[in-house]
Design a protein around this motif. Structure first.
Motif, PDB file in Angstrom:
ATOM      1  N   ALA A 125      -9.508  -6.926  -4.210  1.00  0.00           N
ATOM      2  CA  ALA A 125      -8.049  -6.793  -4.257  1.00  0.00           C
ATOM      3  C   ALA A 125      -7.398  -8.116  -4.622  1.00  0.00           C
ATOM      4  O   ALA A 125      -6.440  -8.159  -5.407  1.00  0.00           O
ATOM      5  CB  ALA A 125      -7.527  -6.297  -2.905  1.00  0.00           C
ATOM      6  N   THR A 128      -7.771  -8.578  -8.292  1.00  0.00           N
ATOM      7  CA  THR A 128      -6.919  -7.649  -9.026  1.00  0.00           C
ATOM      8  C   THR A 128      -5.468  -8.142  -9.052  1.00  0.00           C
ATOM      9  O   THR A 128      -4.790  -8.070 -10.082  1.00  0.00           O
ATOM     10  CB  THR A 128      -6.997  -6.253  -8.396  1.00  0.00           C
ATOM     11  N   THR A 160       4.189  -4.646  -8.452  1.00  0.00           N
ATOM     12  CA  THR A 160       4.762  -4.024  -7.252  1.00  0.00           C
ATOM     13  C   THR A 160       3.977  -2.786  -6.851  1.00  0.00           C
ATOM     14  O   THR A 160       3.672  -2.580  -5.658  1.00  0.00           O
ATOM     15  CB  THR A 160       6.230  -3.658  -7.505  1.00  0.00           C
ATOM     16  N   ALA A 161       3.644  -1.930  -7.826  1.00  0.00           N
ATOM     17  CA  ALA A 161       2.871  -0.722  -7.518  1.00  0.00           C
ATOM     18  C   ALA A 161       1.492  -1.078  -6.972  1.00  0.00           C
ATOM     19  O   ALA A 161       0.986  -0.420  -6.049  1.00  0.00           O
ATOM     20  CB  ALA A 161       2.746   0.146  -8.775  1.00  0.00           C
ATOM     21  N   LEU A 162       0.873  -2.110  -7.532  1.00  0.00           N
ATOM     22  CA  LEU A 162      -0.437  -2.542  -7.039  1.00  0.00           C
ATOM     23  C   LEU A 162      -0.352  -3.003  -5.594  1.00  0.00           C
ATOM     24  O   LEU A 162      -1.195  -2.646  -4.758  1.00  0.00           O
ATOM     25  CB  LEU A 162      -0.972  -3.658  -7.936  1.00  0.00           C
ATOM     26  N   ASP A 164       1.842  -2.116  -3.376  1.00  0.00           N
ATOM     27  CA  ASP A 164       2.094  -0.954  -2.522  1.00  0.00           C
ATOM     28  C   ASP A 164       0.802  -0.190  -2.259  1.00  0.00           C
ATOM     29  O   ASP A 164       0.552   0.264  -1.128  1.00  0.00           O
ATOM     30  CB  ASP A 164       3.131  -0.039  -3.173  1.00  0.00           C
ATOM     31  N   ASP A 165      -0.030  -0.016  -3.286  1.00  0.00           N
ATOM     32  CA  ASP A 165      -1.297   0.690  -3.098  1.00  0.00           C
ATOM     33  C   ASP A 165      -2.222  -0.073  -2.150  1.00  0.00           C
ATOM     34  O   ASP A 165      -2.861   0.519  -1.274  1.00  0.00           O
ATOM     35  CB  ASP A 165      -1.989   0.898  -4.451  1.00  0.00           C
ATOM     36  N   LEU A 166      -2.298  -1.374  -2.325  1.00  0.00           N
ATOM     37  CA  LEU A 166      -3.177  -2.168  -1.474  1.00  0.00           C
ATOM     38  C   LEU A 166      -2.668  -2.211  -0.032  1.00  0.00           C
ATOM     39  O   LEU A 166      -3.467  -2.240   0.905  1.00  0.00           O
ATOM     40  CB  LEU A 166      -3.297  -3.582  -2.033  1.00  0.00           C
ATOM     41  N   GLY A 168      -1.345   0.166   1.491  1.00  0.00           N
ATOM     42  CA  GLY A 168      -1.772   1.402   2.125  1.00  0.00           C
ATOM     43  C   GLY A 168      -3.249   1.414   2.473  1.00  0.00           C
ATOM     44  O   GLY A 168      -3.665   2.084   3.424  1.00  0.00           O
ATOM     45  N   LEU A 169      -4.068   0.666   1.715  1.00  0.00           N
ATOM     46  CA  LEU A 169      -5.506   0.627   1.990  1.00  0.00           C
ATOM     47  C   LEU A 169      -5.855  -0.349   3.105  1.00  0.00           C
ATOM     48  O   LEU A 169      -6.821  -0.135   3.843  1.00  0.00           O
ATOM     49  CB  LEU A 169      -6.269   0.227   0.721  1.00  0.00           C
TER      50      LEU A 169
END
Length: 377
Positions: A125, A128, A160-162, A164-166, A168-169
């Motif tokens: 992450a 990324t 920003t989307a990345l 947000d996804d991380l 959540g993980l």
């Protein structure tokens, strides 16, 4: 001994970089699955692409593709090790049986395999986020893009989307913000080229000649200018317009004197000459200036996020929090850019409904039968 035929000295053993901590986490995880194959079912979304070494990824792909042997067979026969070697060697030529034994020795406790997997996911992450920040920096500093503002904002949305996804993980936890020493902002001269100062001067002279636009250009700020002198003059114009005072070259010069501009070495004649050549529309030049400011903030944001990823002291939670803070600073400039570039009809304030009139006699109240309330008791 040094090689006389080469300008570079030979590498000593101390010059070889040490293995990063992620290397040991990968070895510990793979060793745990070799020792207890059924541990692979407890690793969550971990995949071969998350490993830093291609050989480790190939070995984990073999572990994921093969069916683990029964525990009683695994304790008696090396069927698991043989199957892993046969399946992974075509994709990892350097893999040997001795290296599998090295992996088992590197695992302190097979029951900690889920923790090792989280370390590997966190490292991937981090890489990324770094790649996304590099793409943001590249787009913000590329002068050949046909629509640089839209392209940069798309890159910022991707970051920003990345994040947000991380988020959540990886569950959040209490902690401090990153303490990383951030790099200084890039120099505006290297970003904007030679047209920036000329366009700013055209804005000032055109706005001084047609000041009616100034109340509608509140989306432009003095700090958006690449030349500090130009920003101060624009602040003088905005102050005059806000107070409702006349705006022309002379009144701007008088206001600039109150802002201490003439005391800094700038002469009155230089200010008047700067305001003497209007051309075009102030809105056009203002949008050009604001676009450059937007690209500059995007460039700075990408550099800050990249610095967060390069600091190994930052946890992934700190990295996500610091990156979101950096994007929030960019979001303030983005809001002004969207206000400046939206259609003129959309900028008009919506008409408010007229308040209900209170003129006239009050409406009669319905008559209540006398004693009805008492009768109901």
């Amino acid at each position: 001994m040094p090689n006389p035929a080469s300008n570079h000295r030979d590498l000593a053993l101390d010059d070889i970089p040490a293995d990063p901590p992620i290397r040991f986490a990968e070895q510990a995880l793979l060793g745990a699955i070799i020792l207890e194959p059924l541990r692979i079912k407890t690793l969550g979304p971990l995949g071969p692409e998350h490993f830093s070494l291609a050989m480790h990824g190939a070995l984990f792909a073999a572990m994921s593709a093969l069916t683990p042997p029964a525990p009683e067979i695994h304790t008696r026969e090396p069927v698991w090790i043989t199957a892993l070697l046969d399946h992974a060697r075509p994709h990892a030529r350097g893999l040997t049986a001795s290296y599998l034994h090295t992996l088992t020795d590197a695992c302190p406790n097979p029951s900690h395999a889920p923790a090792y997997a989280q370390m590997i996911l966190a490292n991937r992450a981090r890489l990324t986020i770094r790649s996304a920040a590099e793409r943001l920096v590249q787009s913000a500093s590329d002068p050949g893009l046909p629509n640089p503002a839209a392209h940069v904002l798309d890159r910022a949305d991707a970051v920003t989307a990345l994040l947000d996804d991380l988020a959540g993980l990886f569950p959040s936890h209490p902690g401090s913000l990153p303490r990383t020493v951030l790099p200084p902002p890039p120099t505006r001269d290297t970003e904007t080229g030679t047209d920036a100062a000329g366009e700013e001067q055209l804005l000032l002279s055109t706005a001084a000649a047609r000041p009616a636009c100034l109340p509608e250009m509140r989306w432009l700020r003095p700090e958006d200018f690449t030349v500090p002198l130009h920003g101060v003059l624009y602040r003088c114009m905005a102050s005059l317009a806000y107070r409702g005072d006349p705006v022309d070259a002379v009144t701007v010069l008088w206001e600039a004197q109150h802002h201490g501009l003439l005391a800094s070495g700038t002469t009155a004649r230089e200010v008047l000459d700067m305001l003497a050549t209007p051309a075009g529309s102030p809105e056009h030049w203002g949008e050009q200036i604001l676009q450059r400011a937007l690209l500059h903030h995007a460039h700075t944001t990408g550099l800050h996020i990249h610095a967060f990823t390069d600091d190994p002291a930052n946890t992934l939670h700190q990295l996500i929090t610091g990156s979101r803070r950096a994007l929030a600073d960019l979001g303030a400039v983005r809001a002004r850019w969207q206000h400046a570039t939206r259609p003129a009809a959309a900028r008009q304030p919506r008409p408010q409904p007229a308040p209900a009139s209170r003129a006239g006699p009050p409406a009669p109240r319905p008559a209540t039968p006398a004693g009805s309330s008492r009768a109901s008791r």
